[in-house]
Design a protein around this motif. Structure first.
Motif, PDB file in Angstrom:
ATOM      1  N   ASN E  40      47.029  31.949  73.911  1.00  0.00           N
ATOM      2  CA  ASN E  40      46.543  30.924  72.988  1.00  0.00           C
ATOM      3  C   ASN E  40      46.214  31.497  71.624  1.00  0.00           C
ATOM      4  O   ASN E  40      45.112  31.346  71.113  1.00  0.00           O
ATOM      5  N   ASP E  41      47.195  32.183  71.084  1.00  0.00           N
ATOM      6  CA  ASP E  41      46.936  32.880  69.830  1.00  0.00           C
ATOM      7  C   ASP E  41      48.020  32.544  68.829  1.00  0.00           C
ATOM      8  O   ASP E  41      49.145  33.008  68.947  1.00  0.00           O
ATOM      9  N   ALA E  42      47.683  31.719  67.853  1.00  0.00           N
ATOM     10  CA  ALA E  42      48.576  31.394  66.739  1.00  0.00           C
ATOM     11  C   ALA E  42      49.946  30.919  67.189  1.00  0.00           C
ATOM     12  O   ALA E  42      50.979  31.391  66.730  1.00  0.00           O
ATOM     13  N   LEU E  43      49.934  29.979  68.103  1.00  0.00           N
ATOM     14  CA  LEU E  43      51.202  29.468  68.644  1.00  0.00           C
ATOM     15  C   LEU E  43      51.995  28.748  67.559  1.00  0.00           C
ATOM     16  O   LEU E  43      53.208  28.912  67.454  1.00  0.00           O
ATOM     17  N   ASN E  44      51.305  27.971  66.730  1.00  0.00           N
ATOM     18  CA  ASN E  44      52.014  27.176  65.717  1.00  0.00           C
ATOM     19  C   ASN E  44      52.804  28.050  64.769  1.00  0.00           C
ATOM     20  O   ASN E  44      53.946  27.745  64.431  1.00  0.00           O
ATOM     21  N   ALA E  45      52.185  29.170  64.359  1.00  0.00           N
ATOM     22  CA  ALA E  45      52.883  30.079  63.462  1.00  0.00           C
ATOM     23  C   ALA E  45      54.156  30.591  64.123  1.00  0.00           C
ATOM     24  O   ALA E  45      55.230  30.599  63.523  1.00  0.00           O
ATOM     25  N   SER E  46      54.016  30.970  65.369  1.00  0.00           N
ATOM     26  CA  SER E  46      55.159  31.522  66.069  1.00  0.00           C
ATOM     27  C   SER E  46      56.282  30.498  66.166  1.00  0.00           C
ATOM     28  O   SER E  46      57.449  30.800  65.904  1.00  0.00           O
ATOM     29  N   VAL E  47      55.908  29.300  66.558  1.00  0.00           N
ATOM     30  CA  VAL E  47      56.931  28.261  66.716  1.00  0.00           C
ATOM     31  C   VAL E  47      57.568  27.970  65.354  1.00  0.00           C
ATOM     32  O   VAL E  47      58.791  27.879  65.236  1.00  0.00           O
TER      33      VAL E  47
END
Lengths: 175, 227, 455, 827, 96
Positions: E40-47
């Motif tokens: 649960n760590d910076a998922l949006n950035a990764s996606v």
């Protein structure tokens, strides 16, 4: 600019560097299993545990109270072996260590790097884990422990932590 | 979950430097020696900042102990490419030495400059080797290090508390600097727990944090001096 | 057929360096290999003794490696971006230039992309980037975008080379298997031409945003932090402009160098240099404008920390470098290039070299002063690079030169087929195009007469 | 930079360690040091704590040592200790490095090279002891016991009292204490006729004026003062102590005070008298005390009927604020403000130290400051100033003196023949003066323990010359410091963490107390407790020397003393609850805090808790303590007059004779003025302006004694606040620096008539213009790898000026010029 | 002829290599997303990054493959090796 002192390097240091790099590569490729640690005394867990009826905690005294379970040394051994109780050659070696008041240079087979906080107390006392989970059925070994029963790797630790629902925060173990 | 934080009462602090020494000894922070030191590579996970205000003869010297502030929104963790630095559930900004690749991005991103890099392999006199603090790892060269709020003490305290079958109380876990402060100018505890001293002190009208405008929300509060 | 024969006679000159090697080449290679070997040695030392061998310290913990990283990646914009834009805009004078520009890109990207690794304290843990990387970090954006750009620009270099490789293959130039392998069975058929053309066109369009993204993302390394002097929205375009600027300068230097070395005066005419240097001049003004905008906001806002960095650059320890940057990037190129008398090849060379140096200084001015002025009252750090850093910088440049020379040894530096295409089709195409620009026929006859006269 | 075999093996070792660690999820490239890795193996890592006392300075702070598997790893303050209450200074914290110092002496050493050449060979203890004993026996046989001299360092522990005892039994008067932190008692003697060290109770004071004492950095027991100063500001609304600091440098003590009065160096007497002027004018002094318990306040008539000037008239006539402002540079308005506040305070205290004492007019300065205390009636029984009693140790048996010893003791000691100093007893700085001329006799054997005058004396080169001449020198040092390198034989002492001792009577602490030093670790090397060595030497000498020191070892000697405390039942062992009310409650009911029924149990508890104190001292009755001719506190010092008479060995002194003596003692004033506290301008050589700046030293908490510099941790934190690690620097006011064209970070050369130093310049606004400061503590020429060649020692270029009343070195009389060096510091 | 075979397979290999490379990148990014999701760590950035990056790589690989396949079609057209006179520009031989 700092040329002078930092840059006076003679060729043999270069040779060492090359050697070092090669060594790193070899080290990287080598399988790190702590294989065939040769112990100074051919110690039989079997004799002590199965035959002698000793418990793990009798010798590894600190497993329930300290981080390190400790590898018993002459101070522990002397409790039973204050004089010869068998005709074993290895006991004679032990008695020699005791009489000379020298530490037995046991080779440690299970260890974690110093940046890992591993506590036996936490696992044995609080977690109620059996020794065998990590160390296997040591009691049946007639020869000294020479290699790890379970390879103590981070993945292995983390898998267990995950299945047993224990924190996998890095700072639960790293420090 | 606790939110560990610190309050430093500047009215009590005399700037003696004991916290700095305690930190260096407790965390096995290496001594880099005169040459490296001259290059600016002294490692001080805990530091004392000193400034002079005014001009002679109306001068005032101010000292300010500076640990890592363990920001609630740390700018350093966002930029770490390998998750070697992250903030854990208890609010401690962690630095995992075996994970760090030494890119120093976090060091560059920290507005408080609290992160230090091990430029060379730490060296200890052979005689001292056996007497380092066994609770804290010796850093390898090439990694970034910082104040950890003495998290190794938390690890041990949690275990001790579990053995004693009770909850963690205030004072069970304090970092080395707080423990050794001779003037008792430093407080440590759970900022979210109203029973803890720190959560009361942080509401004091004297309480402030450094560079609050950056929105980093440091968990180290200062109590300003009383004139 | 006779026309073709004629042209091959003409372009023989482009192939000669591949087939004949003078002693100068070996000497040069030896020198470069020496420099690279020394750099390698210093790097091994750095691995052994840690980053302590550099001049980096607290608080200036980023130095030459990051500066050079940004600088080299900046140079890389020469290539693909220029050649793609020129190709896209159908600028006919691009034909002898594009290949060199693309080669610069590919080589310099590889060098620049490796610089962050030099900068790592623990290069042995590089794999952590792949196993546990964190895409929120601008460093990983860089990794991704540089990889993409590198892949795209190599492809973009390679595809237009296929026909030329086929020429070499057919001439039987050694190593033959290499050309056979790389030619991908090019026979110059219409179908093949069409395929290639279509691919190049798609790439051309694709590579421009990628290139822009690369330098924008590199600027993000700095601008995503909240450090004074860095935390600025202008950084993206500013870096892109700077990159193109330095790229054009680098391209000009390379062109002048090879024009001299391979005697390419016939292909690289003064007009090419003048066109490019006009572009350089425009970029110089643009760069000045961005620099002005960047510093004005900082100065006007007068935020204390921002001002400290600002003053450090303008009057502090870094002032000499700052002003030198201004002179190199603006004063020298503008003075030289505005005056038609000096806008000749020697002048252009001086201006280009000055711009390359200036742009390197600009990276220095971006990276170091912000770090040297921490917000809290720490001592400001003075960064003095060590010999290790200098030698690795020299090594990087040497790798670039060497790689360029080796490339020139294997492949023609000027796209033969594009030149041929130019000769064969362009005049007509340009005429067509011109016709389409102009207001509808004043007199078609007149135009054809005009053309006729010129012929 | 050849690669040594060892280094190569190290690479190899690291690599192989890497191979074996890869499987453990550990990096293969670099790994933890082998030593650490080894330590992790096998052992249970059991944590224990031991209490002891820090031995790095004479502060006697209680410490608590953390041991892992019996290896000491960290030092913390002992929270039960009454002096430091859990706090320690950086120096104590770094003490762990003293134990593991790689440059410790591990075996007795015998000199093989030239004197001071630092070439040694290891010898056995038996051999070493034999050499020493035969030398000493030789002295006694020749009836020349007095030709043994003993230089020791701190003397507030019981084992150093053993040295005194040994010297007496042996028959030599030549025991000299080199303790920099020892407060000067001359002024007390002049006004009160006794030489007791005074202690202060800060509990109820409202105001404190501190003349130059940098308590927070140099102690004694600096951490106690850090705690006190912090407490002063945090007593609560309206109860805070107002602290005024007088000094020419904004030291940490000054910045932790409420107000800083920068007075020019050497002018503090004037400032003190200026304050007295305002206080007297306002009538804000303790009139009852002055009237009944003092002498010489008002004008008076001597027995022959001559009118004599009193303190009041002197101060009123000469030290009005405007004049004082001119002398000191402190604005008159400020002086009046401070004086008014001081006068108005119900209880106020004045303290002195640092440059107030260490200047050529130090005694008069201290004297003026004592008078301020007298004005507030602090020498009455208000409890602010007291003379703490020593703990009730059992008195050891009387020393037996045989004929040889009696003969030796009859001889004058080395300092008695010095006539140009008034009180020469403690004037150790004058030792070279007599010793170089072999006056009154030549010293044959010299013992050195903890004394390092070749480093920390202003006339260090003279000391070095003296040491060259002495036929046989034995050092008991545990590291080869500047003085010990001149020794013929080094009998290494344990480090304080390895030995038994009892530290008592920390200067300025107002209750009697002692701390128990005990070995927290078995001696690492083949070293011996100096006490044991002394006892053994005494045994070997036999006869009365042996019978006067009848103890088998230091431990039994200490126990013997402690029995006295056990038997009297006075005071209490340090306890968890230290609040005095609670202790009082117990005391009133005759209860003890701890239970013990035998001495051994008592001793055990003592060791566990760290020491003993008596929180309820009887208030000091100064009326009984004062031993002046008038039996009162003397503003006008008749003691001084007596001293002149004693010096001239007559009962009647003519004016001329008196003036001649004053001349010899470098007192400028004549007549009544000389016997009253007054301000005399410092005699600074070179007033033509070739040396425009005044150079002063200061000390830092990170290395108070200078002996901490062989501990790398302290070197790295040396200039923590100015960020000068591992280096010396000079603090200059920005204005002064500008005048001399010096900017921050420049390398500068400080030149005095005696020599020059090269240091980094730090521009600090908290420095008085015209004065420059260099920290003391670095610049060692020996003392191990971490100390040698790092930084500079300002004492090297100090002029050999003294206060000829007390014999103290003057550190404020050196003028220098600061020139810009040629290279800029790498920052 | 045997050489031709080898070269052809090498060409195939090189084209496959770019696919391996592109797939590698994709797998890498997806792995990072997986890890980010797990902790649960910076998922949006990764996606966000992946949405942009992955198609770019695939397009590149596709273009290269398209060219390769396209060129292969006319591989032997005008193959003049049999009459030893050269490729498209058989006349060059003579010049040399």
């Amino acid at each position: 600019m700092q040329i002078g002192n930092t840059f006076m390097v003679k060729p043999n240091r270069v040779a060492a560097s090359v050697f070092f790099l090669l060594a790193i590569i070899i080290a990287g490729c080598a399988d790190g299993q702590n294989s065939d640690a040769v112990q100074p005394i051919v110690y039989s867990h079997y004799t002590h545990v199965e035959e002698g009826g000793a418990e793990c905690l009798d010798c590894h005294q600190y497993a329930e109270t300290q981080s390190a379970a400790s590898i018993p040394n002459i101070k522990v051994c002397i409790d039973c072996h204050d004089e010869a109780i068998s005709e074993s050659e290895d006991e004679a070696t032990l008695l020699m260590y005791i009489s000379e008041n020298k530490k037995i240079p046991w080779r440690q087979v299970y260890s974690v790097p110093d940046y890992v906080f591993f506590s036996h107390r936490r696992h044995v006392k609080l977690g109620q884990m059996e020794c065998a989970v990590c160390h296997g059925d040591v009691g049946s070994l007639a020869v000294p422990v020479a290699e790890q029963y379970e390879r103590i790797t981070m993945e292995w630790c983390m898998d267990c932590h995950e299945t047993s629902n224990v924190s996998n925060d890095c700072y639960a173990c790293h420090r | 979950m606790a939110k560990w934080g610190m309050v430093i009462d500047l009215n009590k602090c005399t700037g003696c430097g004991e916290c700095v020494t305690a930190c260096k000894v407790e965390l096995n922070v290496p001594v880099v020696g005169p040459e490296e030191s001259a290059k600016g590579r002294t490692l001080l996970c805990m530091d004392i900042l000193s400034t002079y205000e005014g001009e002679f003869p109306d001068v005032k010297m101010r000292t300010l102990p500076r640990p890592c502030f363990h920001c609630e929104h740390p700018p350093c963790i966002k930029v770490c490419p390998v998750r070697a630095t992250y903030i854990n559930d208890e609010g401690i900004v962690a630095q995992i030495y075996p994970q760090c690749i030494g890119c120093r991005y976090c060091q560059v991103a920290c507005p408080y400059t609290v992160k230090y890099f091990n430029w060379t392999k730490p060296e200890w006199p052979e005689e001292r080797g056996a007497a380092l603090n066994p609770d804290v790892s010796v850093r390898p060269e090439g990694v970034v290090e910082k104040c950890t709020f003495c998290v190794h003490r938390l690890q041990k305290a949690k275990e001790q508390v579990a053995v004693e079958g009770r909850e963690l109380r205030e004072g069970d876990y304090v970092p080395a600097c707080v423990e050794s402060c001779p003037t008792k100018a430093m407080y440590f505890g759970d900022l979210d727990n109203p029973k803890h001293m720190v959560s009361q002190l942080k509401k004091s009208h004297r309480a402030f944090r450094l560079m609050e405008d950056l929105g980093t929300e440091p968990k180290v509060y200062y109590l300003s001096e009383v004139e | 057929m006779s026309e073709r024969q004629h042209s091959t006679f003409e372009d023989e000159q482009l192939i000669r360096p591949i087939e004949q090697t003078g002693p100068g080449f070996y000497l040069m290679v030896a020198v470069l290999v020496g420099v690279i070997a020394f750099a390698g040695y210093t790097y091994i030392r750095q691995i052994l003794f840690g980053l302590g061998v550099t001049g980096l310290a607290q608080p200036v913990s980023w130095g030459f490696y990051i500066i050079n990283f940004v600088f080299f990646i900046g140079i890389s914009h020469a290539g693909t971006l220029i050649s793609a834009i020129l190709r896209l805009s159908k600028a006919e004078w691009r034909r002898p230039i594009t290949r060199m520009a693309e080669v610069i890109t590919a080589i310099v990207l590889a060098i620049g992309g490796l610089h962050p690794i030099l900068d790592l304290g623990r290069p042995d843990r590089m794999l952590h980037l792949f196993t546990e990387g964190r895409l929120q970090s601008p460093l990983l954006w860089d990794v991704t975008s540089i990889t993409a750009y590198f892949a795209a620009s190599t492809v973009y270099l390679y595809l237009p080379m296929i026909p030329d490789i086929a020429i070499l293959r057919d001439r039987g130039t050694r190593p033959r298997w290499l050309y056979e392998f790389l030619a991908w069975g090019w026979r110059g058929t219409e179908h093949q031409k069409k395929v290639l053309e279509r691919a190049i066109n798609i790439l051309m369009v694709m590579v421009i945003p990628i290139a822009i993204s690369v330098h924008t993302v590199i600027s993000f390394i700095f601008s995503m932090t909240i450090q004074p002097g860095w935390h600025s929205t202008i950084f993206g375009p500013y870096f892109v402009v700077g990159a193109i600027f330095s790229g054009i300068a680098a391209l000009l230097i390379v062109m002048i160098a090879f024009r001299k070395a391979f005697d390419l005066g016939k292909y690289l005419k003064l007009i090419h240099f003048q066109y490019l240097s006009t572009l350089l001049l425009i970029m110089s003004f643009l760069w000045f404008y961005f620099t002005f905008a960047e510093y004005l906001t900082g100065f006007y806002g007068h935020e204390p920390n921002e001002m400290r960095v600002f003053l450090y650059k303008f009057t502090g320890d870094y002032a000499p470098w700052f002003w030198m940057m201004g002179i190199c990037n603006f004063l020298i190129p503008v003075v030289i290039l505005v005056n038609p008398k000096t806008k000749k090849i020697p002048g252009i060379l001086i201006a280009s070299i000055s711009v390359v140096i200036g742009m390197w200084l600009e990276r220095l001015i971006v990276v170091v002063p912000s770090l040297a002025n921490p917000r809290l009252p720490y001592p400001t750090g003075i960064y003095i690079p060590s010999l290790t850093e200098w030698s690795l910088f020299a090594g990087g440049v040497a790798v670039f030169v060497l790689a360029f020379m080796l490339f020139a040894k294997l492949f023609p530096l000027i796209s033969i087929w594009e030149i041929q295409e130019g000769r064969e089709k362009s005049v007509h195409a340009v005429a067509e195009r011109l016709k389409s620009y102009l207001p509808d026929p004043p007199s078609e006859q007149l135009l054809s007469e005009e053309l006729g006269n010129r012929r | 930079m050849e690669i040594s075999r060892r280094e190569f093996l190290k690479y190899l070792g690291i690599t192989t360690a890497g191979v074996s660690l890869t499987g453990l999820g550990c990096d293969s490239m670099w790994s933890v040091p082998d030593e650490v890795f080894e330590k992790i193996g096998g052992a249970p890592r059991i944590e224990t704590w031991e209490t002891s006392v820090c031995g790095l300075c004479s502060g006697g702070c209680g410490i608590k040592v953390r041991l892992i598997d019996d290896i000491p790893v960290r030092i913390l303050g002992n929270p039960l200790h009454a002096v430091n209450r859990g706090g320690v200074c950086p120096m104590a914290e770094a003490g762990i490095e003293a134990l593991y110092n790689p440059d410790r002496i591990r075996q007795p050493l015998q000199r093989i090279g030239e004197r001071g050449e630092d070439k040694w060979q290891e010898i056995s203890w038996d051999e070493a002891m034999q050499t020493v004993v035969s030398r000493l026996q030789g002295l006694r046989e020749k009836n020349a016991a007095h030709k043994l001299a003993f230089f020791t360092g701190q003397d507030n522990n019981l084992s150093s009292r053993l040295n005194e005892r040994f010297m007496q039994a042996f028959g030599s008067p030549n025991l000299f204490v080199f303790d920099q932190s020892k407060p000067s008692t001359v002024a007390t003697y002049l006004t009160q006729g006794h030489k007791s060290a005074l202690a202060y109770n800060f509990k109820d004071i409202e105001m404190l004026i501190n003349f130059g004492a940098d308590f927070l950095d140099e102690g004694p027991s600096p951490i106690r003062f850090n705690q006190l100063y912090s407490e002063f500001r945090n007593r609560g609304e309206g109860r805070n102590v107002k602290v005024v600091h007088v000094d020419s440098r904004l030291s940490r003590t000054a910045s932790n005070s409420n107000q800083w009065l920068p007075a020019k160096p050497g002018t503090m007497a004037a400032l003190a008298l200026g304050i007295a002027n305002v206080v007297i004018k306002d009538g804000n002094y303790d009139k009852r005390y002055i009237k009944t318990h003092s002498f010489g306040f008002d004008d008076w008539r001597d027995p022959s009927g001559n009118s004599r000037i009193g303190f009041k008239a002197l101060v009123e006539d000469n030290y009005y604020p405007e004049k004082v402002a001119k002398i000191t540079g402190v604005p008159a308005r400020r002086i009046v403000e401070v004086a008014r506040e001081f006068g108005a305070a119900k209880s106020a205290l004045v303290l002195a130290g640092g440059q107030a004492i260490n200047s050529s007019n130090g005694v008069y300065t201290l004297w003026a400051i004592e008078c301020l205390n007298a004005l507030k009636g602090n020498y009455a029984d208000n409890g602010v100033i007291s003379v703490p009693k020593a703990p009730p140790f059992r008195e050891p048996p009387k020393i037996n003196v045989d004929r040889v010893a009696a003969n030796g003791l009859k001889r004058p000691d080395l300092l008695q023949s010095i006539s140009d100093i008034c009180f020469a007893d403690d004037a150790v700085a004058f030792l070279p003066k007599t010793m170089l001329e072999n006056q009154p006799y030549q010293i044959q054997v010299l013992f050195l323990a903890n004394a390092n005058p070749v480093f920390n004396a202003v006339n260090q080169s003279d000391f070095a010359a003296v040491l060259e001449e002495i036929p046989f020198i034995v050092s008991f040092s545990s590291s080869l410091d500047e003085t010990s390198v001149y020794a013929d034989l080094v009998l290494p002492d344990h480090v304080y963490l390895e030995k038994h001792d009892v530290a008592y009577s920390v200067p300025m602490v107002d209750f009697s107390h002692f701390g128990m030093q005990q070995p927290v670790v078995a001696p690492l090397y083949n070293t011996r407790h100096t006490g044991d060595v002394i006892l053994q030497i005494a045994q070997s000498l036999g006869g009365t020397v042996a019978s006067s020191l009848p103890w088998a070892d230091t431990k039994t000697y200490l126990d013997d003393h402690l029995r006295g405390v056990y038997e009297t039942g006075a005071g209490t062992i340090f306890s968890e609850r230290m609040d005095e009310d609670w202790l009082k409650f117990l005391k009133e009911r005759g209860w003890q805090v701890f239970e013990y029924s035998t001495f051994d149990e008592f001793r055990q508890v003592l060791l566990d808790k760290g020491g003993w104190w008596n929180p309820f001292p009887d208030p000091t009755d100064f009326r009984r303590l004062v031993k002046t001719p008038s039996k009162k506190y003397e503003f006008y010092s008749q003691v001084f007059e007596e001293e002149i008479k004693r010096h001239l060995q007559t009962t009647k002194v003519s004016k001329d004779e008196e003036n001649a003596v004053l001349q010899k003692w470098k007192v400028e004033a004549r007549g009544d003025l000389a016997f009253l506290p007054h301000y005399e301008a410092q005699k600074l050589r070179d007033n033509e302006g070739r040396f425009p700046l005044q150079l002063l030293p200061f000390k830092l908490i990170t290395n108070i004694t200078g002996e901490g510099s062989n501990l790398p941790m302290l070197q790295e934190l040396f200039g923590l606040l100015t960020r000068n690690y591992w280096q010396s620097w000079v603090e200059i006011n920005p204005e002064t620096a500008h005048d001399h064209k010096i900017s921050e970070g420049d390398m500068v050369r400080i030149i005095s008539p005696k020599g020059s130093l090269e240091v980094v310049a730090r521009l600090i606004p908290g420095i008085m213009p015209g004065v420059v400061y260099v920290p003391f503590g670095l610049g060692h020429k020996a003392n191990g790898r971490y100390a040698k060649g790092i930084g500079v020692n300002p004492y090297e270029i100090f002029l050999e000026e003294f206060d000829h009343l007390s014999g103290m070195s003057s550190l404020t009389s050196t003028k220098v010029i600061v020139e810009k060096g040629n290279r800029k510091e790498m920052a | 002829m045997k050489n031709d075979k080898i070269i052809f397979w090498l060409q195939i290999a090189s084209v496959s290599w770019i696919w391996i490379f592109v797939l590698g990148v994709a797998i890498w990014i997806l792995n990072l997303i997986r890890v980010a999701h797990k902790i649960n760590d910076a998922l949006n950035a990764s996606v966000g990054i992946s949405i942009v990056a992955i198609p770019v790589f695939f397009t590149l690989a596709a273009i290269l493959t398209y060219v390769f396949v396209g060129l292969q079609k006319d591989k032997h057209q005008g193959d003049v090796r049999t009459n030893q006179t050269g490729g498209i520009d058989s006349s060059w031989r003579g010049i040399k």
